[in-house]
Design an enzyme around this catalytic site. Sequence first.
Site, PDB file in Angstrom:
ATOM      1  N   ASP A 167       0.858  -1.183   0.000  1.00  0.00           N
ATOM      2  CA  ASP A 167       0.000   0.000   0.000  1.00  0.00           C
ATOM      3  C   ASP A 167       0.895   1.234   0.000  1.00  0.00           C
ATOM      4  OD1 ASP A 167      -2.059   1.766   0.131  1.00  0.00           O
ATOM      5  OD2 ASP A 167      -2.815   1.126   2.078  1.00  0.00           O
ATOM      6  N   ALA A 168       1.149   1.771  -1.194  1.00  0.00           N
ATOM      7  CA  ALA A 168       2.063   2.909  -1.343  1.00  0.00           C
ATOM      8  C   ALA A 168       1.410   4.103  -2.027  1.00  0.00           C
ATOM      9  CB  ALA A 168       3.300   2.482  -2.126  1.00  0.00           C
ATOM     10  N   LYS A 169       0.289   3.864  -2.712  1.00  0.00           N
ATOM     11  CA  LYS A 169      -0.487   4.927  -3.374  1.00  0.00           C
ATOM     12  C   LYS A 169       0.397   5.808  -4.254  1.00  0.00           C
ATOM     13  CE  LYS A 169      -4.012   4.964   0.262  1.00  0.00           C
ATOM     14  NZ  LYS A 169      -3.408   3.987   1.171  1.00  0.00           N
ATOM     15  N   ARG A 170       1.203   5.170  -5.067  1.00  0.00           N
ATOM     16  CA  ARG A 170       2.141   5.893  -5.917  1.00  0.00           C
ATOM     17  C   ARG A 170       1.429   6.559  -7.098  1.00  0.00           C
ATOM     18  NH1 ARG A 170       5.934   6.263  -2.150  1.00  0.00           N
ATOM     19  NH2 ARG A 170       7.260   4.419  -1.937  1.00  0.00           N
TER      20      ARG A 170
END
Length: 273
Positions: free
Chosen positions: A94-97
């Site tokens: 979960d990094a929401k890049r």
Amino acid sequence: MSGFYEKLTDSWKQQNSLLCVGLDPDLDRLPKSIKNAKHPLYRFNREIIDATAQWACAYKPQAAYYSAVGAELQLKKTIRYIKSEYPAMPVILDAKRGDIGSSARMYAIEAFERYQADAVTVNPYLGGDALEPFLRFQNHGVIVLCRTSNPGSGDFQQLVSGERAVYQHVAHLAASQWNKNNNVALVVGATYPQAIKEVRQIVGDMPLLVPGVGAQGGDLEGALKNGLTEQKKGLIINVSREVIFASAGADFSTAAANQAQSICRQINQYRST
């Protein structure tokens, strides 16, 4: 199916679970028995994973909890541990890049090659070309933010453009343009069960990652009612704090297991009715 879709589908079946355990190990909330360990986040995660693996279909480490304290090595060790001990279990980073193409390519390499995640969360705000470097990894999942669980998500996601809300545009693009490799999924929060219904109607059987159950007060039953596919699958129900911090004492792993079991059974009870 892509490698991620296939792995996720197999996990849903083998585990008889739609529960994803979020690995968000806030250093300030770790039990005293763990805080002084050499690698406290990794040690905590390892015990949580072993305790909950029977009840989970996936794990989702949140990158910020590691990078904020310089613990990227512990994130890497955590993912490596899951792949070693529970190789059938998908790992979602979960990094929401989200960035321009050249930078997005580096973020994709970080997620899929450095950390060896099976999937990563991404932000579509920059448009499809910013997602393309992730989508090229055909055997990995690209989980696109659509209608997020936070209270302020409607500031932009509910704005109407051309008779559709922005999050509905995201869902249409995901289904019609971005999913050429069958490796796209969407994030839709349990705090907005009506949005889950609308998105499901748009994207068909595409997997939905559903955060917001537990500490954020999301509607688990509403999410299941509106998001399950005809096969009673299709959802990755993420629960983080309610599971991993079920107890602050030495019994934290047992408490996490009990909580994971309870949530998994709640989900399956609804699926069976």
